[in-house]
Design a protein around this motif. Structure first.
Motif, PDB file in Angstrom:
ATOM      1  N   ASN A   1       0.834  -1.213   0.000  1.00 36.04           N
ATOM      2  CA  ASN A   1       0.000   0.000   0.000  1.00 36.04           C
ATOM      3  C   ASN A   1       0.863   1.255   0.000  1.00 36.04           C
ATOM      4  OD1 ASN A   1      -2.507  -1.210  -0.091  1.00 36.04           O
ATOM      5  ND2 ASN A   1      -2.653  -1.369   2.131  1.00 36.04           N
ATOM      6  N   LEU A   2       1.963   1.229   0.751  1.00 31.63           N
ATOM      7  CA  LEU A   2       2.853   2.386   0.784  1.00 31.63           C
ATOM      8  C   LEU A   2       3.419   2.684  -0.601  1.00 31.63           C
ATOM      9  CD1 LEU A   2       4.349   4.509   2.529  1.00 31.63           C
ATOM     10  CD2 LEU A   2       6.162   2.821   2.784  1.00 31.63           C
ATOM     11  N   LEU A   3       3.739   1.641  -1.344  1.00 29.45           N
ATOM     12  CA  LEU A   3       4.325   1.837  -2.668  1.00 29.45           C
ATOM     13  C   LEU A   3       3.294   2.191  -3.734  1.00 29.45           C
ATOM     14  CD1 LEU A   3       6.850  -1.126  -2.681  1.00 29.45           C
ATOM     15  CD2 LEU A   3       7.371   1.297  -2.426  1.00 29.45           C
ATOM     16  N   MET A   4       2.075   1.684  -3.615  1.00 28.83           N
ATOM     17  CA  MET A   4       1.106   1.809  -4.695  1.00 28.83           C
ATOM     18  C   MET A   4      -0.033   2.809  -4.442  1.00 28.83           C
ATOM     19  SD  MET A   4       2.248  -0.075  -6.956  1.00 28.83           S
ATOM     20  CE  MET A   4       3.478  -1.310  -7.146  1.00 28.83           C
ATOM     21  N   TRP A   5      -0.227   3.215  -3.216  1.00 24.62           N
ATOM     22  CA  TRP A   5      -1.359   4.072  -2.886  1.00 24.62           C
ATOM     23  C   TRP A   5      -0.844   5.464  -2.562  1.00 24.62           C
ATOM     24  CZ3 TRP A   5      -4.388   3.772   2.285  1.00 24.62           C
ATOM     25  CH2 TRP A   5      -5.577   4.491   2.191  1.00 24.62           C
ATOM     26  N   LYS A   6      -1.297   6.474  -3.291  1.00 28.33           N
ATOM     27  CA  LYS A   6      -0.756   7.823  -3.133  1.00 28.33           C
ATOM     28  C   LYS A   6      -1.102   8.450  -1.790  1.00 28.33           C
ATOM     29  CE  LYS A   6      -4.585  10.077  -5.450  1.00 28.33           C
ATOM     30  NZ  LYS A   6      -5.027  11.394  -5.177  1.00 28.33           N
ATOM     31  N   ASP A   7      -2.167   8.006  -1.125  1.00 27.92           N
ATOM     32  CA  ASP A   7      -2.558   8.582   0.167  1.00 27.92           C
ATOM     33  C   ASP A   7      -1.926   7.864   1.359  1.00 27.92           C
ATOM     34  OD1 ASP A   7      -4.123  10.472  -1.077  1.00 27.92           O
ATOM     35  OD2 ASP A   7      -5.906   9.196  -1.078  1.00 27.92           O
ATOM     36  N   ALA A   8      -1.188   6.798   1.121  1.00 28.95           N
ATOM     37  CA  ALA A   8      -0.544   6.076   2.229  1.00 28.95           C
ATOM     38  C   ALA A   8       0.691   6.840   2.693  1.00 28.95           C
ATOM     39  CB  ALA A   8      -0.161   4.674   1.779  1.00 28.95           C
ATOM     40  N   ASN A   9       1.027   6.655   3.961  1.00 28.88           N
ATOM     41  CA  ASN A   9       2.238   7.306   4.473  1.00 28.88           C
ATOM     42  C   ASN A   9       3.105   6.280   5.207  1.00 28.88           C
ATOM     43  OD1 ASN A   9       1.079   6.949   6.996  1.00 28.88           O
ATOM     44  ND2 ASN A   9       0.337   9.055   7.110  1.00 28.88           N
ATOM     45  N   ALA A  10       4.306   6.694   5.545  1.00 30.95           N
ATOM     46  CA  ALA A  10       5.269   5.782   6.163  1.00 30.95           C
ATOM     47  C   ALA A  10       4.836   5.350   7.557  1.00 30.95           C
ATOM     48  CB  ALA A  10       6.639   6.446   6.221  1.00 30.95           C
ATOM     49  N   ILE A  11       4.241   6.242   8.306  1.00 29.87           N
ATOM     50  CA  ILE A  11       3.813   5.891   9.668  1.00 29.87           C
ATOM     51  C   ILE A  11       2.751   4.796   9.615  1.00 29.87           C
ATOM     52  CG2 ILE A  11       2.651   6.759  11.733  1.00 29.87           C
ATOM     53  CD1 ILE A  11       4.023   9.459  11.188  1.00 29.87           C
ATOM     54  N   GLY A  12       1.813   4.944   8.717  1.00 26.41           N
ATOM     55  CA  GLY A  12       0.780   3.915   8.572  1.00 26.41           C
ATOM     56  C   GLY A  12       1.352   2.570   8.153  1.00 26.41           C
TER      57      GLY A  12
END
Length: 116
Positions: free
Chosen positions: A89-100
């Motif tokens: 999700n971090l790599l493919m989803w633009k709204d994801a962040n590192a903390i999540g």
């Protein structure tokens, strides 16, 4: 004989990968940036021997504890598999962040180990 060849090839590739990572990414980058080919080759050979001995000791210890490859594969799948979706999700989803991603990966590992 095919099984022996497959296991030998896998062990060889893993040893070469670890020795290359240590020799180039750690030794040459941080310890001795001026290292030439001979020094890097020496470090690589030492790392292969040390890594092989460590893996041999680990395999004897696991065997002594009664843990076989089935247990090791199940543990790896449980411990590592739960981090795949948050990192994807971090790599493919633009709204994801590192903390999540970090919280999701560690939370998944803890839940997976609790349910295992």
């Amino acid at each position: 004989i095919m099984l022996f060849m497959a296991i030998t090839s896998t062990g060889s590739a893993e040893g070469i990968a670890v020795s290359s990572l240590v020799a180039y990414d750690i030794y040459k980058t941080y310890i001795n940036p001026e290292a030439d080919g001979r020094k890097i080759l020496l470090v690589s050979k030492v790392v292969i021997v040390v890594f092989g001995l460590c893996m041999g000791v680990l395999s004897v210890a696991l065997h002594y504890m009664g843990l076989n490859l089935g247990w090791v594969y199940m543990f790896m799948g449980t411990a590592i598999g739960s981090a795949v979706v948050p990192l994807w999700n971090l790599l493919m989803w633009k709204d994801a962040n590192a903390i999540g991603a970090v919280v999701g990966a560690w939370g998944g590992v803890l839940l997976a180990l609790c349910t295992w």
